[in-house]
Each structure stands twice: as C-alpha cells, then as structure tokens.
Motif scaffolding. Structure first.
Motif, short mmCIF file in Angstrom:
data_model
loop_
_atom_site.label_atom_id
_atom_site.label_comp_id
_atom_site.label_asym_id
_atom_site.label_seq_id
_atom_site.Cartn_x
_atom_site.Cartn_y
_atom_site.Cartn_z
N UNK A 48 -8.85 -13.73 6.62
CA UNK A 48 -8.85 -12.47 6.31
C UNK A 48 -9.74 -11.86 7.50
N UNK A 50 -13.25 -12.34 8.33
CA UNK A 50 -14.74 -12.12 8.21
C UNK A 50 -15.59 -11.88 9.50
N UNK A 72 -9.06 -6.14 12.51
CA UNK A 72 -9.97 -6.08 11.73
C UNK A 72 -9.40 -6.53 9.97
N UNK A 73 -10.17 -6.95 9.25
CA UNK A 73 -9.50 -7.16 8.10
C UNK A 73 -8.66 -6.20 7.24
N UNK A 74 -8.76 -4.84 7.48
CA UNK A 74 -7.84 -3.89 6.87
C UNK A 74 -6.54 -4.21 7.54
N UNK A 77 -4.60 -6.60 6.32
CA UNK A 77 -4.23 -6.29 4.86
C UNK A 77 -2.88 -5.52 4.98
N UNK A 78 -2.75 -4.49 6.01
CA UNK A 78 -1.65 -3.82 6.22
C UNK A 78 -0.55 -4.49 6.60
N UNK A 83 -6.73 -11.39 -0.23
CA UNK A 83 -7.52 -12.21 -0.74
C UNK A 83 -8.08 -11.94 -2.07
N UNK A 84 -8.00 -12.74 -2.83
CA UNK A 84 -8.60 -12.85 -4.25
C UNK A 84 -10.02 -13.50 -4.21
N UNK A 99 -10.83 2.56 -6.10
CA UNK A 99 -10.59 1.53 -4.80
C UNK A 99 -9.09 1.48 -4.65
N UNK A 102 -7.37 4.59 -2.89
CA UNK A 102 -7.68 4.57 -1.34
C UNK A 102 -6.88 3.58 -0.76
N UNK A 103 -6.86 2.53 -1.32
CA UNK A 103 -6.07 1.23 -0.92
C UNK A 103 -4.56 1.55 -0.71
N UNK A 151 -5.42 -6.75 -8.77
CA UNK A 151 -5.40 -5.92 -7.58
C UNK A 151 -4.48 -6.65 -6.85
N UNK A 155 -1.19 -4.90 -4.69
CA UNK A 155 -0.96 -4.58 -3.50
C UNK A 155 0.14 -5.53 -2.98
#
Lengths: 237, 466
Positions: A48, A50, A72-74, A77-78, A83-84, A99, A102-103, A151, A155
């Motif tokens: 992810x 860290x 970066x993590x975001x 994500x994109x 990650x749960x 949350x 915004x996500x 979540x 996503x």
C-alpha cells in the motif's frame, strides 16, 4: 495483475521481509498465511506504500506492469489497489459518508453514494445509527471489519488486500462479510486475504495459498497445503 | 524559502487591494491632537472626546503585555489611526463607489445579502459605508446601526453602557481602541424580541499600516434573543497592520446572545481584541470564535455571570500555520449562584504554527453551586508545530464543580495511510481530519459560515503543503 519481485522490507534497522517474489493473477483469490509476527501485515502495508517502511533497492512491486514503488499510497489507490486494515483507527468527526464522498469525488454522485451506503449497510447487518457516528469510534471489532468491507466494495478495486478480516469477528459476522464480498466484488478483482487462521479458508476458498514465516515465503500450494495447515499448523515450515 | 513564502501570499484569495479613495485621513502616529481630530471630524459630544483623551493617557502609560504573544514588533508610530473611505453613508448598494463594490463583490457581501439576511452592515475601513436594515427589525424596535450613528441618534443609551464592561484601563489595547475607535456596530434588542436571522457585519482593512479599531456594543433586553455574526477578510500588505476591537455585550434577565466570529485577517495583521459580556439572571451568552488568519491574535472572550442561573459558553477554533501565533482562550467569571459555563477550544497547529489556550475560570465566594467545564483539544500537523495550554482555575467557593480536560493529538502516519489508501491525497486527508476535529464547534456555526470556515481552512492547508 500484482507482481512482487524480490521484495525485502525493513522498518528502522530491522529487516522484516526477505526477498519475496510472487505473481497474483487477475480475478483469483489468494490466502497469505503464517504465524503471528511473520511479516504478513508488513507485506500488506508495504504494498500500500507505508511511508515509514524502507523497501530495499533490488525490490519491485508492479501492478499491471506499472511500478508502484516511489508512488504515494493515494496514487496506488487510484491505480486500483485497496487495503482493508487489520486495526482501522477511529476518525473523530468523520463519518463513513464524509470519507467516501472525498474518496469517490467525481466518481459518485453524493445522493447515489448515500443510497448505496445505506443498501450495503443493510446487507452487512450494520446498525443504521453507526453510519451517523464517527468512523470506527467506539466500534466493536466486527463492526470495524464490516465498515472496512463496505469501503472496499465501494472503491471497486482491481486488487483488494484484506488484512485479518476474520480477527475479532464472530462466525455469523464473518459469514455475512464473505457472502457480501462474493456478491459485490467484481470477478476481475484479485482478492488477497491475510490470516493466521485456517478457518477463513473454508469461507473464501482460495485458488492458492502462500505461507510466510520469519519474513520468507516458505510455501505455496492449493487444497493440500490448506489441509496440512489445518491439521498441523505452521511448525513444519 | 522566500519563493515559497511569496507564493503563499499570492495564494491568499482575498489578497487584492483597491486604490484608496479616502476623504479624511489622519497622519501616521498617535498623539492627543490626533485623538482630538478624530473626535472633531465625527462631531462627537464632549464626553466622548474626554473619554478618548483619558483613554489615550492610559494607553500611553501602560506597557505592552509581556505574558502572551510577542508584540514587540508593532510600530505604533507607523500606523494611521483614522481613515474615512467615503463621505457619509450609502443607502443602497448602487450608491457605493465602484472600487468598494468590487471589493465587496469579491468577498461575497452582496451574495450574502441576497441570502435574505436580516441586516447587512458592512464596514469598509473605519466607517460603515453601506447598511441595509430589514423592515421587520425596524418594526420590532430593534436598533442595528454603526456606532457613530448610535452616538448621534441614541446618545443616552450609548453613554449608559459604553466602556462600562471594558473600561479603557482594562488593558493597553482596550485603551487604544477607546482613544481612536471608529465604526463597529450598535445593537439594541427590546424586551422579549427574538431576532430569528443572524445580524451580520463584515469587516475589512484596505489601507496599508492602517489600524482598524471598531467598537461594538450589544444590549439584549430582558427575554430577548439575537445572534450577531462577523466575518473578516483583509488584503495583503508589506508592512504590519493592527486590528484592535472592543466588543461589549449586555444580556439582561432571561436574554440570550450568541456572537459568532470567523476571523481571517491576512498574515501581517496583529489581531488584538477584547470581548466581554455580562449575563444577568438566567441569561445566556455564547461566543463562537474562529481564528484562522492574522499573524498574531490575542483574544480571550469573557462572560461575567452576574445573575443567578446565568450561563456562558465559549466555543472556539484556532488555526495557526507557518509564522502564525493564535493566542486565544476564554474567561468565565462566576459571580452568582447556580451559574454555569462551558468552554470548548479546538486548536490546529501546522508547519511550525503556534497555538496557545489561555483560560480563566473564576468562582466568586457567593457563587454557590457554580458549574464550569473546560475542554481544550489541540491537533498538531507537521514538524515544529506547537501548542500550549495555560488554564487557570480560581475557586473561592467549595460547592463549585469544575471540570477540565485537555488533549493533544499529532496527525500520525497511520491515520494518513488509512485515508490515503482510500485515494485521498495527503492534503485532502489532513483537511478531512481537521474538519472532523473541529466538527463539534463547526456544527454550532450558521451553515454559510461553517462552509466558509471549512473552505478557508482547506485553502490554508492546501497553500501550505509542498
């Protein structure tokens, strides 16, 4: 879909993962197993992104041949990674809707998002009151995991990693969660379940199992490996 | 380093300025003749002129306070103490000079007015130049006008209350304000009258090194209710400006007054404000105080709980970014039995910004069964950010119950990772965490202000990332 190549990770001066290589295929389900403290969660957090972990220079992590290290993590994500978390932190003053709004900005209409969250919450047997509360604040272990699950489904990732989705969750809740995931995660989503308990295997029926011990990938296999772990644990590795 | 700083200034949304169009302007610096001149321009009664001159002497005799933020860089000689933007007052929007209209357009006053506000009294530099009062308010007997007008039209009422709660000798900046005050609002709510929409005033500084010294007086008669709101924006200038206001509130028996401030002065402004209220029997006074801008703010809204059963509240938010110091707090003085008070302070320090909470709870000997609670929470973001708490409790009555809680939280890697794993950038993640942190106070603010507040904070946070 997701390829780890010679992945070594240190936290401070301590090396946690040693040269792990594996290719996770599109749409398949995996279980990463191993005793507590073997480095499973470190693997999830490192993938992810860290920021406190140092990835050794010879290592690479690729998603659809796209290198993740350095982003970066975001940004990961994109690209479709989700990650749960094993122990999601409480977020005072922030609801699940706050949350996710915004996500998913630009992807989901707020009204639709509200309706979707309500519908998913009902399927997961989440008390409506919890949706109005600060996320994870005062939630039980089971409630936290249900919110993580919800979540991840919203996503709609290409690769979903579930870190100990079964810990602190009773049998009924685990059944609810796995049934929900079976319904709402796309067939194309690569699912990776991290667990130290063989009980989860029955619910998720993985295509392949990976065993990590002391930071090394010590075994991979199918049903036979599952059966062996169920009967004799991790001692033989 | 300098480049980053310049960018920050350029990013400041309200950092535009219009050519000055003043018709009256005193020179820089302050002496008795400047005080006399201000009073003469305004055609004030003699008692006010004497009040000013007396206050000027007190201002001269008092040293700068040493206990709070660093004020040593204020150059009192470089400040213009009085400047009048237009001749007289405009009756309607269309009467305003073009530059002033443009300035207001940019900070959104006309939109706010269109949003069916009860009354708009917008202060441009030191005179109120535009004001519209709803007919309903007139009908109810509510007085809402600028302080200079009030002094002319309601001299008896003004004289009865003016400077009685915050006398000039209270502190150096109250003395300065008393000597050179100009503008501000006067509000009188008759017995039993409830004003349902917030009364709004907008303040704005538009002259370099020009101090704004508005003076606000609110009198809520028995059983009445009013919510007064003020918002501040200011353009950027190279040299420092001083804003030093005095606000006095009198809440009579059973009255309720709420006073909401969203302060967003630019970073070169010293914001040194004295705010105090007196709550009589069963009266309620609430200060909702949000300090986002200014270089240095010192402000400690106070409630004197003077009547049995009176209640006071201070809900505050302070945001300090790089090179900012928000030294804020609250004072609750319990003088009567069964009085209660509540303070909730939320402060955010980012990128080396500094916040301080300075509070006083005083329970007098005769204040049986007083109850006071103080909660101050600090959030730290980034390296070298700082937050200090200076609570002071002084109880002379054993029956009092006082609660105090303080927390300090640093936005940690794990929380950021959690939010970023959902696809939020670091600045979005921090913004969301900050919005969550201030939510208990933000929800008490009128909707349009809460939106403005969130937007201002997010704007500040974006500007400071990277």
């Amino acid at each position: 879909m997701l390829t780890l190549n010679n992945l070594s990770v240190s936290i401070g001066n301590k090396q946690i993962l040693h040269g792990i290589s594996f290719h996770f295929e599109t749409g398949k389900t995996y279980a990463i197993m191993g005793p507590n403290g073997s480095g499973k969660s470190t693997l999830a957090s490192a993938v992810m992104g860290h920021p406190d972990f140092s990835i050794h220079p010879e290592s690479s992590i690729n998603m659809e041949n796209d290198p993740l290290i350095g982003s970066a993590p975001h940004e990961r994500a994109k690209k479709g990674l989700a990650l749960s978390f094993q122990a999601p932190l409480a977020l005072p003053g922030i609801t699940l809707f706050d949350l996710m709004r915004v996500a998913l900005e630009g992807k989901a209409d707020p009204v639709d998002l509200h309706q979707k969250i309500d519908a998913y919450a009902r399927e997961l047997d989440i008390n409506e009151e919890l949706l109005k509360r600060s996320l994870n604040e005062g939630f039980s272990g089971g409630e936290r995991k249900k919110f993580e699950t919800l979540q991840i489904a919203l996503l709609d990732p290409k690769v979903a990693i579930f870190d100990e989705i079964d810990t602190g969750v009773d049998v009924d809740a685990l059944r609810t969660i796995t049934a929900f995931l079976a319904t709402h995660l796309s067939e194309k989503t690569t699912k990776i379940f991290i667990t130290h308990s063989a009980k989860l295997l029955k619910a998720i029926t993985p295509d392949e199992i990976l065993v990590i011990k002391n930071g090394h990938l010590v075994a991979t296999g199918g049903d036979e490996l599952a059966h062996s772990i169920e009967t004799s644990g991790f001692d033989r590795f | 380093m300098n480049d980053t700083h310049d960018n920050l200034i350029d990013d400041y949304r309200y950092g535009f300025s219009m050519p000055e169009t003043s018709v009256h302007k005193t020179g820089t610096g302050l002496d008795a003749s400047v005080v006399n001149e201000i009073s003469a321009i305004k055609h004030e009664p003699d008692w006010m002129c004497q009040f000013r001159l007396n206050a000027y002497d007190i201002f001269q005799s008092k040293p700068l306070p040493k206990w709070g933020a660093d004020l040593s860089a204020i150059d009192f000689d470089s400040i213009t103490y009085y400047l009048k933007a237009t001749e007289g007052q405009a009756k309607s929007w269309n009467d305003l000079p073009k530059e002033i209209k443009e300035t207001y357009d940019r900070i959104g006053v006309p939109e706010a007015e269109r949003g069916f506000l009860a009354g708009v009294s917008a202060q441009y530099e030191s005179e109120v130049v535009y004001e519209s009062i709803n007919r309903e308010l007139d009908r109810q007997g509510v007085i809402f006008c600028d302080m200079d007008t009030a002094l002319k039209k309601y001299p008896e009422k003004v004289r009865e209350y003016f400077g009685t709660l915050i006398p000039p000798h209270d502190n150096k900046f109250a003395a300065l304000n008393s000597a050179v005050w100009s503008g501000g609002s006067f509000v009188y709510i008759p017995k039993g009258v409830h004003v349902h929409l917030p009364l709004q005033a907008y303040f704005r500084i538009n002259a370099e090194a020009f101090g704004q010294f508005e003076r606000t007086l609110i009198i809520a008669d028995e059983g009445s209710f009013v919510h007064y709101t003020e918002g501040c924006t200011a353009p950027i200038y190279r040299s420092s400006s001083l804003h030093s206001a005095v606000v006095e509130i009198f809440a009579k028996k059973g009255a309720r007054v709420r006073y909401t401030t969203v302060q967003n002065w630019s970073k070169n402004i010293y914001n040194l404000v004295t705010k105090r209220a007196r709550a009589d029997e069963d009266a309620i006074v609430e200060w909702v105080d949000c300090n986002i801008g200014s270089g240095i703010t010192m402000k400690y809204p106070a409630v004197y709980l003077a009547g049995r059963g009176a209640r006071g509240e201070v809900l505050s938010i302070a945001y300090a970014g790089r090179e900012q110091h928000q030294d804020t707090g609250a004072k609750m003085v319990h003088l009567a039995p069964d009085t209660s008070s509540r303070v909730i302070s939320k402060s955010i320090s980012k990128d080396g910004g500094q916040t301080s909470y300075r509070g006083l709870i005083h329970i007098a000997k005769g204040a049986e069964n007083a109850r006071a609670s103080v909660v101050c929470d600090a959030l730290l973001i980034g390296q070298a950010s700082r937050s200090d708490t200076y609570p002071s409790m002084d109880s002379k009555n054993a029956s009092a119950s006082i609660g105090h809680e303080a927390t300090v939280e640093k936005i940690g890697t794990e929380k950021l990772l959690y939010l970023m794993s959902r696809g939020l950038s670091q600045s979005d993640a921090e913004g969301l965490l900050v919005n969550g942190f201030i939510e208990p106070v933000a929800k008490e603010i009128p909707f349009e202000y809460a939106i403005e507040l969130n937007r201002l904070i997010n704007l500040e946070m974006e500007g400071s990332v990277g």
